[in-house]
Write a protein that holds these residues in place. Structure first.
Motif, PDB file in Angstrom:
ATOM      1  N   PRO A   1      35.397  61.176  63.026  1.00  0.00           N
ATOM      2  CA  PRO A   1      35.313  59.844  63.641  1.00  0.00           C
ATOM      3  C   PRO A   1      33.966  59.145  63.406  1.00  0.00           C
ATOM      4  CG  PRO A   1      36.287  61.417  65.175  1.00  0.00           C
ATOM      5  CD  PRO A   1      35.785  62.207  64.007  1.00  0.00           C
ATOM      6  N   ALA A   2      32.883  59.894  63.446  1.00  0.00           N
ATOM      7  CA  ALA A   2      31.568  59.279  63.233  1.00  0.00           C
ATOM      8  C   ALA A   2      31.428  58.796  61.797  1.00  0.00           C
ATOM      9  CB  ALA A   2      30.462  60.278  63.580  1.00  0.00           C
ATOM     10  N   GLU A   3      31.897  59.616  60.863  1.00  0.00           N
ATOM     11  CA  GLU A   3      31.843  59.216  59.455  1.00  0.00           C
ATOM     12  C   GLU A   3      32.712  57.988  59.217  1.00  0.00           C
ATOM     13  OE1 GLU A   3      32.919  60.946  54.976  1.00  0.00           O
ATOM     14  OE2 GLU A   3      33.115  62.243  56.742  1.00  0.00           O
ATOM     15  N   ARG A   4      33.888  57.977  59.845  1.00  0.00           N
ATOM     16  CA  ARG A   4      34.764  56.825  59.667  1.00  0.00           C
ATOM     17  C   ARG A   4      34.164  55.571  60.274  1.00  0.00           C
ATOM     18  NH1 ARG A   4      36.921  56.207  63.656  1.00  0.00           N
ATOM     19  NH2 ARG A   4      35.928  54.168  63.840  1.00  0.00           N
ATOM     20  N   ALA A   5      33.585  55.694  61.461  1.00  0.00           N
ATOM     21  CA  ALA A   5      32.978  54.532  62.107  1.00  0.00           C
ATOM     22  C   ALA A   5      31.867  53.946  61.245  1.00  0.00           C
ATOM     23  CB  ALA A   5      32.448  54.926  63.484  1.00  0.00           C
ATOM     24  N   ALA A   6      31.138  54.818  60.576  1.00  0.00           N
ATOM     25  CA  ALA A   6      30.061  54.354  59.699  1.00  0.00           C
ATOM     26  C   ALA A   6      30.604  53.732  58.415  1.00  0.00           C
ATOM     27  CB  ALA A   6      29.131  55.516  59.358  1.00  0.00           C
ATOM     28  N   ALA A   7      31.869  54.015  58.098  1.00  0.00           N
ATOM     29  CA  ALA A   7      32.450  53.537  56.843  1.00  0.00           C
ATOM     30  C   ALA A   7      33.250  52.247  57.004  1.00  0.00           C
ATOM     31  CB  ALA A   7      33.366  54.617  56.251  1.00  0.00           C
ATOM     32  N   ASP A   8      33.682  51.914  58.225  1.00  0.00           N
ATOM     33  CA  ASP A   8      34.555  50.765  58.424  1.00  0.00           C
ATOM     34  C   ASP A   8      33.993  49.492  57.798  1.00  0.00           C
ATOM     35  OD1 ASP A   8      36.924  51.618  59.799  1.00  0.00           O
ATOM     36  OD2 ASP A   8      35.762  51.886  61.632  1.00  0.00           O
TER      37      ASP A   8
ATOM     38  N   GLU B   1      52.409  68.045  60.490  1.00  0.00           N
ATOM     39  CA  GLU B   1      50.951  68.001  60.571  1.00  0.00           C
ATOM     40  C   GLU B   1      50.408  66.707  59.962  1.00  0.00           C
ATOM     41  OE1 GLU B   1      47.082  68.970  61.582  1.00  0.00           O
ATOM     42  OE2 GLU B   1      49.034  69.622  62.355  1.00  0.00           O
ATOM     43  N   MET B   2      51.007  66.268  58.873  1.00  0.00           N
ATOM     44  CA  MET B   2      50.556  65.025  58.246  1.00  0.00           C
ATOM     45  C   MET B   2      50.708  63.850  59.205  1.00  0.00           C
ATOM     46  SD  MET B   2      52.037  63.027  54.918  1.00  0.00           S
ATOM     47  CE  MET B   2      53.425  62.381  55.872  1.00  0.00           C
ATOM     48  N   PHE B   3      51.848  63.772  59.883  1.00  0.00           N
ATOM     49  CA  PHE B   3      52.052  62.659  60.801  1.00  0.00           C
ATOM     50  C   PHE B   3      51.151  62.767  62.029  1.00  0.00           C
ATOM     51  CE2 PHE B   3      56.368  62.396  58.711  1.00  0.00           C
ATOM     52  CZ  PHE B   3      56.099  61.201  58.054  1.00  0.00           C
ATOM     53  N   ALA B   4      50.856  63.983  62.456  1.00  0.00           N
ATOM     54  CA  ALA B   4      49.910  64.151  63.556  1.00  0.00           C
ATOM     55  C   ALA B   4      48.540  63.612  63.159  1.00  0.00           C
ATOM     56  CB  ALA B   4      49.816  65.620  63.951  1.00  0.00           C
ATOM     57  N   VAL B   5      48.107  63.957  61.950  1.00  0.00           N
ATOM     58  CA  VAL B   5      46.822  63.468  61.440  1.00  0.00           C
ATOM     59  C   VAL B   5      46.854  61.954  61.263  1.00  0.00           C
ATOM     60  CG1 VAL B   5      45.387  63.464  59.354  1.00  0.00           C
ATOM     61  CG2 VAL B   5      46.100  65.632  60.376  1.00  0.00           C
ATOM     62  N   MET B   6      47.996  61.442  60.786  1.00  0.00           N
ATOM     63  CA  MET B   6      48.138  59.998  60.601  1.00  0.00           C
ATOM     64  C   MET B   6      48.058  59.241  61.912  1.00  0.00           C
ATOM     65  SD  MET B   6      51.056  59.242  57.756  1.00  0.00           S
ATOM     66  CE  MET B   6      51.051  57.493  58.208  1.00  0.00           C
ATOM     67  N   ALA B   7      48.432  59.861  62.993  1.00  0.00           N
ATOM     68  CA  ALA B   7      48.294  59.233  64.306  1.00  0.00           C
ATOM     69  C   ALA B   7      46.893  59.425  64.871  1.00  0.00           C
ATOM     70  CB  ALA B   7      49.328  59.810  65.269  1.00  0.00           C
ATOM     71  N   GLU B   8      46.369  60.620  64.740  1.00  0.00           N
ATOM     72  CA  GLU B   8      45.105  60.988  65.371  1.00  0.00           C
ATOM     73  C   GLU B   8      43.920  60.207  64.820  1.00  0.00           C
ATOM     74  OE1 GLU B   8      43.719  65.322  66.792  1.00  0.00           O
ATOM     75  OE2 GLU B   8      44.057  65.114  64.626  1.00  0.00           O
ATOM     76  N   ARG B   9      43.798  60.156  63.486  1.00  0.00           N
ATOM     77  CA  ARG B   9      42.644  59.488  62.883  1.00  0.00           C
ATOM     78  C   ARG B   9      42.641  57.982  63.164  1.00  0.00           C
ATOM     79  NH1 ARG B   9      42.933  62.591  57.002  1.00  0.00           N
ATOM     80  NH2 ARG B   9      42.511  64.702  57.799  1.00  0.00           N
ATOM     81  N   PRO B  10      43.739  57.266  62.906  1.00  0.00           N
ATOM     82  CA  PRO B  10      43.737  55.832  63.209  1.00  0.00           C
ATOM     83  C   PRO B  10      43.624  55.533  64.703  1.00  0.00           C
ATOM     84  CG  PRO B  10      45.470  56.349  61.645  1.00  0.00           C
ATOM     85  CD  PRO B  10      44.954  57.651  62.175  1.00  0.00           C
ATOM     86  N   ALA B  11      44.103  56.438  65.553  1.00  0.00           N
ATOM     87  CA  ALA B  11      43.953  56.214  66.995  1.00  0.00           C
ATOM     88  C   ALA B  11      42.478  56.139  67.362  1.00  0.00           C
ATOM     89  CB  ALA B  11      44.645  57.333  67.773  1.00  0.00           C
ATOM     90  N   ARG B  12      41.700  57.044  66.817  1.00  0.00           N
ATOM     91  CA  ARG B  12      40.263  57.020  67.091  1.00  0.00           C
ATOM     92  C   ARG B  12      39.635  55.742  66.540  1.00  0.00           C
ATOM     93  NH1 ARG B  12      39.771  63.280  65.126  1.00  0.00           N
ATOM     94  NH2 ARG B  12      40.307  64.279  67.129  1.00  0.00           N
ATOM     95  N   GLN B  13      40.109  55.314  65.381  1.00  0.00           N
ATOM     96  CA  GLN B  13      39.617  54.072  64.784  1.00  0.00           C
ATOM     97  C   GLN B  13      39.963  52.880  65.680  1.00  0.00           C
ATOM     98  OE1 GLN B  13      41.735  52.704  61.314  1.00  0.00           O
ATOM     99  NE2 GLN B  13      39.881  51.916  60.342  1.00  0.00           N
ATOM    100  N   ALA B  14      41.227  52.801  66.099  1.00  0.00           N
ATOM    101  CA  ALA B  14      41.674  51.672  66.914  1.00  0.00           C
ATOM    102  C   ALA B  14      40.961  51.627  68.263  1.00  0.00           C
ATOM    103  CB  ALA B  14      43.184  51.753  67.115  1.00  0.00           C
ATOM    104  N   LEU B  15      40.753  52.776  68.857  1.00  0.00           N
ATOM    105  CA  LEU B  15      40.050  52.824  70.134  1.00  0.00           C
ATOM    106  C   LEU B  15      38.596  52.377  69.974  1.00  0.00           C
ATOM    107  CD1 LEU B  15      41.547  56.192  71.430  1.00  0.00           C
ATOM    108  CD2 LEU B  15      41.929  53.917  72.447  1.00  0.00           C
ATOM    109  N   ALA B  16      37.952  52.805  68.894  1.00  0.00           N
ATOM    110  CA  ALA B  16      36.567  52.434  68.655  1.00  0.00           C
ATOM    111  C   ALA B  16      36.420  50.942  68.361  1.00  0.00           C
ATOM    112  CB  ALA B  16      36.000  53.254  67.492  1.00  0.00           C
ATOM    113  N   LEU B  17      37.408  50.372  67.693  1.00  0.00           N
ATOM    114  CA  LEU B  17      37.337  48.959  67.301  1.00  0.00           C
ATOM    115  C   LEU B  17      37.937  48.021  68.350  1.00  0.00           C
ATOM    116  CD1 LEU B  17      38.329  49.284  63.517  1.00  0.00           C
ATOM    117  CD2 LEU B  17      36.060  48.757  64.453  1.00  0.00           C
ATOM    118  N   GLY B  18      38.465  48.570  69.441  1.00  0.00           N
ATOM    119  CA  GLY B  18      39.056  47.739  70.491  1.00  0.00           C
ATOM    120  C   GLY B  18      40.272  46.965  70.010  1.00  0.00           C
ATOM    121  N   SER B  19      41.094  47.607  69.213  1.00  0.00           N
ATOM    122  CA  SER B  19      42.199  46.911  68.553  1.00  0.00           C
ATOM    123  C   SER B  19      43.203  46.318  69.528  1.00  0.00           C
ATOM    124  CB  SER B  19      42.916  47.878  67.592  1.00  0.00           C
ATOM    125  OG  SER B  19      42.006  48.386  66.636  1.00  0.00           O
ATOM    126  N   LEU B  20      43.615  47.086  70.529  1.00  0.00           N
ATOM    127  CA  LEU B  20      44.608  46.584  71.486  1.00  0.00           C
ATOM    128  C   LEU B  20      44.105  45.367  72.247  1.00  0.00           C
ATOM    129  CD1 LEU B  20      46.160  49.824  73.016  1.00  0.00           C
ATOM    130  CD2 LEU B  20      47.318  48.163  71.561  1.00  0.00           C
TER     131      LEU B  20
END
Length: 347
Positions: free
Chosen positions: A265-272, A325-344
């Protein structure tokens, strides 16, 4: 239907004709399954030409899934129609980084189809579970900009029936129940915050589906590294699996790519923002007058799209251990992104 939909149905003469060669030019071929796709089946065909100088030596055949659930959802939302139409009507001459299509057919039932594509080996498929960092995503960002520049605010977005197809009513009807099944299936795998994000999407579904983006263009719709082939030096890539094409904000594709790819999540936040800035620069280099401020809002909202796809796809395709597992990862990673970016909060 007058065309084959699996390698078992093909004759050497049919395949030769699909490749623009006369009957008798091809002695035979062998087929080997490739890829990890769950909506379609793909095979590498190794060709035995009568004249050894004939090319290509191999091609890829893409066919309907043998799984009935996958075939059903393909008919409902037009996934096979979209991919065949992409290759028939837009891909050639577009400059978009995609395989060359030798042959494309689809039946009136919107399910039975065949694609014969160039074999890009030794290019390798990305690995969704392993993920990829910003440096590795750089050629993907440039390729995405090439796609998005193709129909940026273009009238053809509304003139191509297969692209203009509106599935909002299907999504409204299906997503809440699919989310309920997804939450039950992954209750022990995903944390509460990740699971609850789906409830937030359900609550704001109408707002999300009716939101007007800053700019409209053609979007891939499932732009993750499992759907990208990378050259041997990883400096070049090709986009594949065009079954989820639609109209929307290219920034959504980009957020989906970054959000599903970067595991930490930290690496992704720095990459957005650097990923977004690279995409904007690539668009401008192609002559697009991109409003970065407005498109950044699209990016933030677009972070929800990876989670949405994880829910929608996981409950509609053939179930496998890797797929779970792929779909779990597909949900987990973007969820952290959306929460960090205040998407909702933007809906």
């Amino acid at each position: 239907m007058s065309f084959p939909t699996t390698p078992d149905d093909m004759t050497a003469d049919w395949l030769a004709g699909a490749l623009g060669r006369p009957p008798g030019a091809l002695r035979g071929f062998t087929a080997t399954p490739i890829g990890t796709g769950q909506m379609c089946d793909s095979f590498r065909l190794t060709l035995d030409w009568i004249d050894g100088a004939e090319t290509p030596a191999t091609v890829v055949a893409k066919c309907p899934s043998r799984d009935e659930a996958s075939r059903h959802i393909a008919a409902v939302v037009g996934t096979y129609v979209k991919e065949v139409s992409w290759y028939r009507e837009l891909a050639a001459g577009s400059g978009v980084a995609a395989p060359h299509c030798h042959h494309a057919e689809i039946a009136d039932n919107a399910v039975d189809f065949i694609l014969i594509l160039s074999d890009l080996a030794p290019a390798r498929q990305g690995d969704q579970l392993a993920g990829l960092g910003l440096a590795g995503l750089s050629p993907c960002i440039d390729a995405a900009a090439g796609l998005h520049a193709l129909l940026w605010n273009d009238a053809r977005l509304d003139a191509l029936p297969w692209l203009a197809r509106d599935s909002a009513d299907v999504v409204r009807a299906l997503f809440p129940q699919l989310y309920a099944g997804f939450r039950e299936r992954y209750a022990a795998r995903l944390d509460r915050e990740t699971l609850d994000l789906g409830a937030g999407i359900v609550d704001r579904l109408d707002a999300w589906l009716t939101r007007v983006p800053a700019a409209r263009t053609i979007v891939h719709g499932d732009l993750r590294i499992d759907n990208i082939l990378f050259g041997p030096d990883a400096a070049r890539c090709w986009l594949v699996d065009w079954q989820t094409l639609g109209r929307g904000s290219g920034a959504t594709d980009l957020a989906y790519l970054v959000g599903t790819s970067i595991a930490d999540p930290a690496e992704r936040a720095a990459a957005d923002r650097p990923a977004f800035d690279r995409w904007i620069a690539a668009l401008r280099a192609r002559g697009i007058d991109a409003d970065a401020e407005a498109l950044w809002t699209d990016y933030r909202v677009g972070a929800l799209s990876g989670y949405f796809m994880a829910v929608f796809a996981s409950m509609n395709v053939e179930r496998t251990d890797r797929g779970d597992e792929m779909f779990a990862v597909m949900a987990e990673r973007p969820a952290r992104q959306a929460l960090a970016l205040g998407s909702l909060d933007l809906l």
